[in-house]
Design an enzyme around this catalytic site. Structure first.
Site, PDB file in Angstrom:
ATOM      1  CB  CYS A   1      -7.690  34.913  34.102  1.00 36.40           C
ATOM      2  SG  CYS A   1      -8.428  36.473  32.726  1.00 36.40           S
TER       3      CYS A   1
ATOM      4  CB  CYS B   1      -1.042  -0.023   1.171  1.00 33.69           C
ATOM      5  SG  CYS B   1      -2.274  -1.572   1.160  1.00 33.69           S
TER       6      CYS B   1
ATOM      7  CG  ASP C   1     -27.764  -1.237  16.868  1.00 39.36           C
ATOM      8  OD1 ASP C   1     -28.636  -0.652  16.280  1.00 39.36           O
ATOM      9  OD2 ASP C   1     -27.273  -1.690  17.312  1.00 39.36           O
TER      10      ASP C   1
ATOM     11  CG  ASP D   1     -30.038  -2.803  18.911  1.00 44.64           C
ATOM     12  OD1 ASP D   1     -30.848  -3.554  18.748  1.00 44.64           O
ATOM     13  OD2 ASP D   1     -28.995  -4.099  19.313  1.00 44.64           O
TER      14      ASP D   1
END
Length: 784
Positions: free
Chosen positions: A82, A18, A684, A487
């Site tokens: 701050c 790759c 899902d 589910d």
């Protein structure tokens, strides 16, 4: 023009081939040369910007079938005093091309998401430095050196505080007659000048330096307020003393005491803030520093950084596992509570997976490493918790908007107070003191700490209990849930079939029926077959010998047993018809297997996905919190309704495709409801992505976990109940903190402007505002 060099991360490479393919694709581009590393998953690219730009390089990589993800850079910031400082740094970083930054004042960190072609880390550090602050690249896991630097910085600040306190102490004696209404103290004025000057210009120099950097960068912060206030008081008093104006009052005590109180407040704040990072420390403490590795029959002790994939790691009683891996020998009882939230230890044997950080409470294991170092699940959790603690909750946007304009408004109020008091009373000395009090009381530290400290403690609490929030927005949204979509399979249920009923029809009893079925299914890889074998094993049954195993796709299995043909499968295949006795099981949504020998029915076996032990309790607890619970499932209606009735869920939508689930979630959202989704599977993922806040079961698919906002490591719905309760408790703390932060300023600034607040009292109040906010956040650590 000289070539430009960049490094791009590349995802999707599975082998060295790759990397070679990407190199070829890039090298074909005009004016481009590239070197791609499979090991580091990155591409080193040199290109001529007149012929190619970064977008074209990224497009070439993506056209080759790979992706270039945004790079995440974590910085440690020094010098913030701050919330206005954090806002200023955020603006500076976000002005850089391709940079999206979030700065956390409480954790003193910045999280940057860098698009391809964004400035490198050296340029980003330089941008922060030019804004007047220090920055360094954070370590991967926030290791010991960071805490050591923080401890060294705290000791350094402590020494400066004691010097300031020693020089200020005589002024407390000077303040006694002031309390009695007299400005004629005991210390000669030149002694006061001698004591106050090093406090103002040596100890307090940091405020002037910080104010200069802020103003030079076009912003204003707490340093501006403190430097202006105390500087005005000291300058007036020094002028009066040198000029010999004995009839005029001096305010050396105000400038010295205010600086000392500000330092005390920052010390207490730093000490308290250090405790909010306890979750990260406790997680990091789980990882051992070394591991014992078996090589060629010899056991060597290696540092964690030297471990490699495939190493065989020994884990003895009392030790912690150093890697993620698979047990290849031995057995042990592991405490996984700090990873999963489960309090009970679990037994691990050969073939089981184990994870770094878990504690061996008994036994010995040999583990083959499948993930080491920063690739382990524990390291991923540490990174996720750190990123989440550094993120911003939506409720913080109000504080950010206010802090951005707060200091200039306060300076304007102080100027107006000085002018109005002087003109109305003619007492310009008193006008100066009123203006100083306004500047000192208005310090916005508490405002910047209100939200992030509560978020850090809340998320740390969740991490220790196996509830991982992806970011602060998820923590806030979880508190507002009105409707929870669940589910069925793997969420409410165990997610795997189990034998629920046995019905012998002839010749055999229950154990005999189960033993015959298990003998036939022993060679099967089907989940139903494995469930039958597991049930027989749980009963300790011995299985008869069989031969001639044959699987019939979609039907069942057949074997030869003592010259007879034994079939286990769907009833109309195994028996030729469906017995009436199977109908009640079908009505409950169960799966039915029939067992026959030479065509004679021996019995029926029902299998069902069992409800988790805790599911009904969790649903009841959610409904008690006013949350409507609805089941969405792709399963058949009968099975769904049976499980829903057991869990106590009244509303069920069954036989749904993934896109149907997502569409229902969006429909409820359009009705104005805050919808949460909890699931565990790939199917899902669309609904999880559509929900306002989503939960994934820790044992679920990687896609579900990557999509969800919250991961429940234990895979237990009771942990979802905990997550919602924790989020609501955290949001209450944030609101309380914002109230405390605002009330100090809302009440303090008018009192100071009217002359009802002495600068010294204002300094003490300002210091206590920050301490009270952080301390209130730390009360979340008691949450259970």
């Amino acid at each position: 023009m000289s070539a430009t060099r960049i490094t791009l991360p590349v995802e999707g490479m599975t082998c060295a081939a790759c990397a070679l393919r990407i190199e070829k694709v890039l090298s074909r581009q005009p004016g481009v040369s590239a070197s791609v590393s499979f090991a580091s998953e990155s591409a080193q690219i040199s290109y001529d910007p007149q012929q190619r730009n970064v977008d074209q390089l990224v497009a070439a990589i993506e056209q080759a079938g790979f992706s270039v993800p945004p790079q995440i850079l974590q910085l440690e910031i020094e010098g913030m005093t701050c919330a206005a400082c954090a806002t200023r740094i955020e603006k500076v970083l976000n002005r850089q091309p391709g940079v999206s930054a979030t700065v956390n004042f409480a954790s003193e960190t910045a999280r940057l998401q860098l698009a391809p072609g964004a400035p490198d880390s050296a340029q980003l550090l330089a941008a922060v430095s030019q804004a007047g602050y220090g920055a360094r690249i954070a370590e991967e896991q926030g290791g010991d050196s960071r805490e050591q630097r923080a401890a060294a910085r705290y000791r350094h600040e402590l020494r400066w505080f004691w010097l300031s306190a020693a020089l200020t102490l005589p002024f407390l004696l000077e303040m006694v007659p002031m309390l009695l209404g007299s400005h004629h103290g005991y210390l000669p004025r030149y002694w006061q000048l001698l004591l106050a000057t090093p406090v103002q210009w040596l100890v307090g120099w940091r405020f002037y330096r910080g104010a200069w950097h802020a103003l030079r960068g076009g912003g204003a912060n707490m340093d501006v307020l403190v430097a202006l206030g105390t500087g005005m008081a000291w300058a007036w008093s020094a002028w009066v003393t040198v000029a010999g104006w004995s009839q005029q009052h001096v305010y050396f005590e105000a400038s010295a005491v205010v600086i000392t109180l500000v330092l005390l407040g920052k010390l207490l704040e730093a000490r308290a803030k250090g405790r909010t990072a306890g979750a990260i420390r406790s997680l990091l403490a789980l990882t051992p520093k070394t591991a014992r590795v078996e090589q060629g029959g010899v056991v060597l002790e290696k540092p964690l950084s030297a471990l490699q994939l495939g190493d065989v790691v020994l884990v003895q009683h009392g030790e912690r596992v150093a890697v993620d891996g698979t047990v290849i020998d031995g057995a042990a009882v592991l405490d996984e509570s700090l990873l999963t939230g489960e309090s009970l230890p679990v037994e691990r044997r050969a073939g089981d997976s184990v994870y770094a950080g878990t504690h061996n409470q008994g036994g010995m294991l040999k583990v083959s490493a499948t993930a080491v170092g920063n690739r382990t699940q524990l390291a991923a959790i540490v990174r996720r918790v750190a990123e989440a603690q550094g993120s911003k909750a939506p409720i913080q946007q109000l504080a950010d908007r206010i802090s951005g304009v707060f200091v200039p408004v306060v300076v304007a109020i102080a100027t107006l107070t000085f002018a109005a008091t002087g003109l109305l009373t003619g007492d310009w000395q008193q006008a100066l003191i009123h203006a100083v009090a306004v500047l000192v009381i208005a310090c916005p530290c508490a405002l910047g700490l209100a939200t992030p400290t509560a978020v850090m403690v809340g998320m740390g609490n969740g991490a220790r209990r196996g509830v991982l929030f992806r970011n602060a927005a998820a923590l806030e949204h979880a508190a507002a849930i009105q409707l929870l979509v669940v589910d069925k399979t793997g969420t409410l249920t165990e997610g795997k079939p189990q034998v629920s009923d046995l019905l012998p029809l002839a010749e055999v009893d229950e154990n005999g029926l189960l033993a015959l079925a298990a003998a036939a299914e022993a060679g099967s890889e089907h989940p139903l077959g494995r469930a039958v074998v597991a049930a027989a094993s749980a009963r300790g049954l011995s299985l008869p010998a069989v031969s001639a195993f044959q699987a019939h796709v979609g039907q069942g299995v057949s074997v030869t047993l003592a010259g007879s043909t034994l079939r286990v499968g769907v009833p109309d295949w195994a028996l030729g018809s469906v017995p009436a006795a199977a109908q009640p099981w079908y009505a409950q949504g169960k799966t039915v297997l029939a067992v026959s020998r030479d065509g004679v029915a021996l019995g029926l076996i029902a299998l069902a996905d069992q409800l988790r032990v805790s599911s009904a309790q969790a649903v009841s607890a959610l409904q008690a919190q006013g949350i409507r619970v609805v089941m969405l499932t792709g399963d058949k209606l009968a099975s769904a309704e049976h499980i829903a009735a057991q869990a106590g869920i009244a509303e069920v939508h069954a036989a749904l495709r993934p896109e149907d689930k997502a569409a229902l979630v969006k429909e409820w959202q359009q009705q104005g409801q805050v919808v949460a989704m909890v699931g565990d599977g790939v199917n899902d993922a669309p609904a999880l992505a559509a929900a306002n806040v989503s939960f994934a079961m820790g044992a679920g698919s990687d896609v579900a976990i990557d999509t969800a906002d919250v991961t429940l490591m234990a895979g237990d719905l009771l942990h979802l109940v905990d997550a919602i309760r924790l989020s609501r408790a955290t949001l209450r703390k944030i609101r309380q903190n914002l109230f405390f932060a605002f009330i100090y300023n809302v009440l303090g600034i008018p009192l100071a402007a009217l002359g009802l607040l002495n600068p010294v009292i204002a300094g003490a109040a300002m210091a206590m505002s920050s301490v009270s906010v952080v301390s209130n956040s730390l009360l979340l650590r008691r949450w259970r």
